[in-house]
Scaffold this motif. Structure first.
Motif, short mmCIF file in Angstrom:
data_model
loop_
_atom_site.label_atom_id
_atom_site.label_comp_id
_atom_site.label_asym_id
_atom_site.label_seq_id
_atom_site.Cartn_x
_atom_site.Cartn_y
_atom_site.Cartn_z
N ASN A 255 0.83 -1.20 0.00
CA ASN A 255 0.00 0.00 0.00
C ASN A 255 0.87 1.25 0.00
O ASN A 255 1.95 1.28 0.60
CB ASN A 255 -0.92 0.01 1.21
N THR A 256 0.38 2.30 -0.65
CA THR A 256 1.16 3.53 -0.80
C THR A 256 0.53 4.75 -0.15
O THR A 256 1.19 5.79 0.00
CB THR A 256 1.39 3.84 -2.29
N PHE A 257 -0.75 4.68 0.22
CA PHE A 257 -1.46 5.84 0.76
C PHE A 257 -2.45 5.36 1.81
O PHE A 257 -3.10 4.32 1.65
CB PHE A 257 -2.20 6.56 -0.37
N SER A 258 -2.58 6.14 2.91
CA SER A 258 -1.76 7.29 3.27
C SER A 258 -0.48 6.82 3.96
O SER A 258 -0.41 5.71 4.48
CB SER A 258 -2.54 8.21 4.19
N ALA A 259 0.50 7.70 4.00
CA ALA A 259 1.76 7.34 4.66
C ALA A 259 1.55 7.06 6.13
O ALA A 259 2.24 6.21 6.72
CB ALA A 259 2.78 8.48 4.47
N SER A 264 -4.31 1.76 0.91
CA SER A 264 -4.64 1.63 -0.51
C SER A 264 -3.40 1.85 -1.38
O SER A 264 -2.38 2.40 -0.92
CB SER A 264 -5.74 2.62 -0.90
N ILE A 265 -3.51 1.44 -2.63
CA ILE A 265 -2.46 1.63 -3.63
C ILE A 265 -2.96 2.60 -4.67
O ILE A 265 -3.96 2.34 -5.35
CB ILE A 265 -2.10 0.30 -4.31
N ILE A 266 -2.29 3.74 -4.80
CA ILE A 266 -2.63 4.69 -5.86
C ILE A 266 -1.38 5.21 -6.58
O ILE A 266 -1.49 5.95 -7.55
CB ILE A 266 -3.48 5.87 -5.34
N ASP A 267 -0.19 4.83 -6.10
CA ASP A 267 1.07 5.27 -6.70
C ASP A 267 1.72 4.06 -7.37
O ASP A 267 1.81 2.98 -6.76
CB ASP A 267 2.00 5.83 -5.64
N TYR A 268 2.22 4.24 -8.60
CA TYR A 268 2.69 3.10 -9.39
C TYR A 268 4.00 3.40 -10.11
O TYR A 268 4.28 4.55 -10.49
CB TYR A 268 1.64 2.71 -10.44
N LEU A 269 4.77 2.34 -10.32
CA LEU A 269 5.93 2.35 -11.18
C LEU A 269 5.72 1.30 -12.26
O LEU A 269 5.21 0.20 -11.98
CB LEU A 269 7.21 2.04 -10.40
N HIS A 293 2.00 10.55 1.24
CA HIS A 293 2.20 9.36 0.42
C HIS A 293 3.52 8.70 0.81
O HIS A 293 4.47 9.39 1.20
CB HIS A 293 2.27 9.70 -1.07
N LEU A 294 3.59 7.40 0.64
CA LEU A 294 4.86 6.69 0.82
C LEU A 294 5.65 6.68 -0.48
O LEU A 294 5.06 6.56 -1.56
CB LEU A 294 4.60 5.25 1.27
#
Length: 304
Positions: A255-259, A264-269, A293-294
């Motif tokens: 999970n990337t949000f909130s730090a 949840s996951i909303i940040d991607y590579l 965000h993380l």
């Protein structure tokens, strides 16, 4: 050192002088602030990027792997201390991960927000000893707000694409692209974006445009950003996965949000083409001080 904007104008003027009378038209078109967020054109040429670090690397060996990061920095405002700015906390997270490429979202330039009047991309470049380029999305306060790229290696061919939106009231979103001059006569495209937060329809239209732009480059590409979309959004990821390979997909992605409470996951590579890389690692950093965000970090093997 001459400011990047001055270099931009100098190159435009040189082109005008070289082409004579017809070049005056070129100079007139260039005589605009390249950071202006809005344009009638589909994309804006920002020229050469920063090349303070990593120059003259052609004689160095080719890289066998590359590490990249995406980080929504919340305009450098630590959630525990609203109304302030702490870029050092952001820089510390980047330096701890030691990535080759960083994709940043929610970046301020001369806005005056939270008592900060500087250029956050430039300042983070100095704090991390990385090259930088900033892509404005909207005007904010006294300046601009948008996304940015940091790179250990020189940035070239910098372009900003305006992304579609469902209605005129939505915030303008952009895609920033640059080519990175990697060691050993090698290069790669990199792209950053931050998609609409309150419209699934706009997000699908935006990722469709992002994918089409990336496909037209016909070259290896790394992309990262705050997509504002969860993995369960089948319409969105049907498009995303048709163009890119996610660094992590499935039920075990972090999970990337909130730090402060990651649910949840909303940040991607991601990357393209699929056979150009293989994933060595993919993780979030447990850094909750600098942003909401993380940071997401992935290391790829480069398949040659």
């Amino acid at each position: 050192m001459m400011p990047k904007q001055s270099i931009y104008y100098k190159k435009c003027l040189q082109a005008a002088l070289y082409f004579g009378i017809s070049g005056l038209v070129t100079f007139t078109a260039c005589n605009k602030d390249p950071y202006l967020p809005n344009s009638e054109a589909k994309y804006v040429e920002l020229g050469y990027g920063d090349a303070t670090y990593g120059n003259d690397n052609d004689a160095e060996p080719l890289m066998t792997g590359i590490k990249y990061m995406t980080y929504n920095i919340h305009a450098g405002a630590p959630p525990a201390n609203p109304g302030t700015t702490d870029l050092q906390a952001i820089a510390d997270a980047i330096n701890a991960a030691d990535p080759d490429i960083v994709f940043l979202q929610e970046v301020d330039k001369n806005t005056g927000r939270n008592g900060y009047n500087g250029d956050q991309a430039k300042d983070l470049g100095e704090l991390t000893q990385m090259n930088f380029t900033f892509y404005s999305a909207i005007s904010y306060g006294k300046g601009f707000y948008g996304v940015a790229i940091l790179s250990k290696y020189p940035l070239k061919g910098v372009k900003k694409y305006l992304l579609p939106k469902e209605n005129a009231d939505e915030e303008q979103r952009v895609m920033g692209i640059a080519m990175v001059d990697l060691p050993g006569k090698d290069s790669i495209y990199v792209a950053v974006t931050h998609l609409q937060h309150n419209s699934a329809t706009s997000r699908v239209a935006q990722i469709t445009e992002v994918g089409n732009i990336a496909d037209n480059l016909q070259h290896r590409l790394l992309i990262g950003g705050d997509m504002n979309e969860k993995p369960s959004a089948t319409d969105f990821f049907a498009v995303f996965d048709a163009h890119f390979t996610r660094g992590c997909s499935g039920v075990n992605c972090p999970n990337t949000f909130s730090a402060q409470n990651p649910t949840s996951i909303i940040d991607y590579l991601a990357y393209k083409p699929a056979n150009a890389f293989s994933v060595k690692s993919y993780a979030v950093m447990p850094e909750a001080k600098g942003s909401d965000h993380l940071p997401v970090v992935s290391e790829l093997n480069i398949n040659r």
